[in-house]
Design a protein around this motif. Sequence first.
Motif, PDB file in Angstrom:
ATOM      1  N   LYS A  80       0.874  -1.179   0.000  1.00 42.04           N
ATOM      2  CA  LYS A  80       0.000   0.000   0.000  1.00 42.04           C
ATOM      3  C   LYS A  80       0.906   1.222   0.000  1.00 42.04           C
ATOM      4  O   LYS A  80       1.822   1.325   0.815  1.00 42.04           O
ATOM      5  CB  LYS A  80      -0.891  -0.015   1.246  1.00 42.04           C
ATOM      6  N   ARG A 111      -7.777  -3.329  -2.570  1.00 42.50           N
ATOM      7  CA  ARG A 111      -7.515  -2.777  -1.232  1.00 42.50           C
ATOM      8  C   ARG A 111      -6.046  -2.416  -1.003  1.00 42.50           C
ATOM      9  O   ARG A 111      -5.704  -1.817   0.005  1.00 42.50           O
ATOM     10  CB  ARG A 111      -8.005  -3.738  -0.154  1.00 42.50           C
ATOM     11  N   PHE A 112      -5.167  -2.804  -1.931  1.00 40.52           N
ATOM     12  CA  PHE A 112      -3.765  -2.397  -1.887  1.00 40.52           C
ATOM     13  C   PHE A 112      -3.369  -1.966  -3.286  1.00 40.52           C
ATOM     14  O   PHE A 112      -4.153  -2.113  -4.230  1.00 40.52           O
ATOM     15  CB  PHE A 112      -2.866  -3.519  -1.329  1.00 40.52           C
ATOM     16  N   ASP A 113      -2.161  -1.432  -3.431  1.00 35.06           N
ATOM     17  CA  ASP A 113      -1.764  -0.832  -4.714  1.00 35.06           C
ATOM     18  C   ASP A 113      -0.926  -1.739  -5.602  1.00 35.06           C
ATOM     19  O   ASP A 113      -1.036  -1.679  -6.825  1.00 35.06           O
ATOM     20  CB  ASP A 113      -1.008   0.472  -4.445  1.00 35.06           C
TER      21      ASP A 113
END
Length: 157
Positions: A80, A111-113
């Motif tokens: 993230k 939900r994360f990059d």
Amino acid sequence: MPTESGVFSELDQFDRKILEILAQDGRISITDLAAKVGLSKTPCQLRFRRLVNDGYIEGFRAVLNPSKMQLDHIAFVEVKLSNTSEDVLKSFNAAVKKIREVEECHMIAGRFDYLLKIRTRDIGRYRRVLGERISTLPHVASTSTNVAMETVKEGWH
């Protein structure tokens, strides 16, 4: 243009067969490839060269055996970032490419990059890579690790 199935319309059955065979055995001779595809050698070679020149084939490389190289430990790291501005993404992308242990890096919508595939010899080495290299990448806000217990399928074959 890609068709609904995702296959490019410029590829006919012979081109697709050539790509399928080469994905399994990139060292096959043109003579053997032509025989498997059902073409004579010259037309097969011309198609092969066109597939390379048109970018369908990006290159050829050896597929290394990770176990023989003592790189059996695989971890997937969710990363993230502190923000996702274009400058931040470019900075992260450039830096992550320099880490040898990062086998794959994918930008993720979720939900994360980013999702990183890290290959090391053991959990101790992974821990060092995470602490010294991954966590110190530009703009990393947090990471979460998932360790692979077994690889069931890897690659296109």
